[in-house]
Write a protein that holds these residues in place. Structure first.
Motif, mmCIF file in Angstrom:
data_model
loop_
_atom_site.group_PDB
_atom_site.id
_atom_site.type_symbol
_atom_site.label_atom_id
_atom_site.label_comp_id
_atom_site.label_asym_id
_atom_site.label_seq_id
_atom_site.Cartn_x
_atom_site.Cartn_y
_atom_site.Cartn_z
ATOM 1 N N ALA A 82 0.852 -1.189 0.000
ATOM 2 C CA ALA A 82 0.000 0.000 0.000
ATOM 3 C C ALA A 82 0.886 1.236 0.000
ATOM 4 O O ALA A 82 2.056 1.178 0.376
ATOM 5 N N THR A 83 0.292 2.347 -0.437
ATOM 6 C CA THR A 83 0.963 3.645 -0.343
ATOM 7 C C THR A 83 -0.006 4.635 0.292
ATOM 8 O O THR A 83 -1.222 4.453 0.241
ATOM 9 N N ALA A 84 0.555 5.669 0.876
ATOM 10 C CA ALA A 84 -0.268 6.759 1.415
ATOM 11 C C ALA A 84 0.475 8.068 1.162
ATOM 12 O O ALA A 84 1.690 8.142 1.318
ATOM 13 N N GLU A 85 -0.289 9.055 0.764
ATOM 14 C CA GLU A 85 0.245 10.392 0.562
ATOM 15 C C GLU A 85 -0.516 11.308 1.500
ATOM 16 O O GLU A 85 -1.744 11.212 1.595
ATOM 17 N N GLN A 86 0.199 12.164 2.212
ATOM 18 C CA GLN A 86 -0.461 13.010 3.198
ATOM 19 C C GLN A 86 0.006 14.457 3.114
ATOM 20 O O GLN A 86 1.175 14.728 2.836
ATOM 21 N N LEU A 87 -0.939 15.343 3.392
ATOM 22 C CA LEU A 87 -0.662 16.752 3.607
ATOM 23 C C LEU A 87 -0.944 17.005 5.076
ATOM 24 O O LEU A 87 -2.048 16.731 5.565
ATOM 25 N N LEU A 88 0.059 17.488 5.796
ATOM 26 C CA LEU A 88 -0.021 17.693 7.228
ATOM 27 C C LEU A 88 0.211 19.161 7.548
ATOM 28 O O LEU A 88 0.935 19.852 6.816
ATOM 29 N N MET A 89 -0.388 19.627 8.641
ATOM 30 C CA MET A 89 -0.279 21.032 9.028
ATOM 31 C C MET A 89 0.288 21.162 10.436
ATOM 32 O O MET A 89 -0.116 20.417 11.332
ATOM 33 N N HIS A 90 1.176 22.118 10.625
ATOM 34 C CA HIS A 90 1.669 22.464 11.953
ATOM 35 C C HIS A 90 0.637 23.397 12.585
ATOM 36 O O HIS A 90 0.228 24.383 11.966
ATOM 37 N N VAL A 91 0.181 23.062 13.793
ATOM 38 C CA VAL A 91 -0.948 23.753 14.403
ATOM 39 C C VAL A 91 -0.595 24.288 15.783
ATOM 40 O O VAL A 91 0.060 23.613 16.577
ATOM 41 N N ASP A 92 -1.057 25.499 16.041
ATOM 42 C CA ASP A 92 -1.065 26.067 17.385
ATOM 43 C C ASP A 92 -2.383 25.600 18.003
ATOM 44 O O ASP A 92 -3.455 26.074 17.638
ATOM 45 N N MET A 93 -2.307 24.623 18.906
ATOM 46 C CA MET A 93 -3.525 24.017 19.447
ATOM 47 C C MET A 93 -4.325 24.989 20.305
ATOM 48 O O MET A 93 -5.550 24.893 20.365
ATOM 49 N N LYS A 94 -3.679 25.916 20.982
ATOM 50 C CA LYS A 94 -4.397 26.887 21.807
ATOM 51 C C LYS A 94 -5.183 27.864 20.939
ATOM 52 O O LYS A 94 -6.317 28.213 21.251
ATOM 53 N N ALA A 95 -4.578 28.320 19.847
ATOM 54 C CA ALA A 95 -5.239 29.273 18.948
ATOM 55 C C ALA A 95 -6.204 28.567 17.993
ATOM 56 O O ALA A 95 -7.088 29.204 17.433
ATOM 57 N N GLY A 96 -6.021 27.251 17.805
ATOM 58 C CA GLY A 96 -6.898 26.500 16.910
ATOM 59 C C GLY A 96 -6.682 26.827 15.443
ATOM 60 O O GLY A 96 -7.620 26.800 14.646
#
Length: 189
Positions: A134-148
């Motif tokens: 299998a393969t997987a391609e992902q787009l991920l984001m760096h998040v400030d969890m307090k600010a949302g």
């Protein structure tokens, strides 16, 4: 959500939860691709068709992502500071069935990144036969969890990511990266 549901949600953990990031050497060779995660198909991952359930492919790819996060500096201590990495999009291709007890080896390539996002590509390979499963391609984001909301990676992490991207850019881009889901009517099966 009742207490039973809350307890079952609490039980879902990354294979890397609690593991610390090791020192990152900016001058060390970076594997192309990275091989950071191995596992064996567990009984609870097998469905009524007697192979790994589709949701468990994502679970395994998620553990591979978590191993990568720790590789470049995002661990539990980092997240305790209020920042984390969230998934924005995932595209999984299921190429072969995987049965109970089969050994899996995961690879990961950093295709690209900017100050807030990562674009990664995983391959799941049978650890004994080297068959691509299998393969997987992902787009991920760096998040400030307090600010949302999304937030820039610290400069130290951007520097590490640049070292990894530079190494991974030396190899050809995976053929399956960027695939679009569509029915091609000119080629009936």
């Amino acid at each position: 959500m009742n207490n039973k549901d809350a307890a079952s949600v609490h039980q879902l953990r990354s294979a890397y939860e609690g593991q610390k990031t090791e020192a990152f050497d900016l001058n060390a060779a970076v594997a192309k691709p990275l091989e950071l995660h191995r596992c064996t198909v567990k009984p609870e991952w097998v469905d009524y068709n007697r192979h790994m359930s589709e949701s468990c492919y994502l679970l395994v790819f998620g553990d591979n992502s978590d191993a990568f996060f720790r590789y470049f500096g995002v661990d539990d201590d980092y997240r305790s500071g209020g920042h984390s990495i969230y998934t924005a999009e995932t595209h999984i291709r299921h190429l072969r069935e995987v049965a109970l007890g089969e050994p899996l080896r995961l690879t990961l390539r950093l295709l690209d990144f900017d100050h807030k996002r990562l674009h990664i590509f995983h391959e799941m390979v049978h650890a004994a036969s080297d068959t691509l499963l299998a393969t997987a391609e992902q787009l991920l984001m760096h998040v400030d969890m307090k600010a949302g909301r999304t937030a820039p990676f610290p400069l130290e992490l951007q520097t590490r990511l640049d070292v990894i991207r530079t190494a991974h850019a030396q190899d050809p881009r995976p053929a399956d990266a960027g695939r679009v889901i569509a029915i091609n009517h000119s080629h009936p099966t």
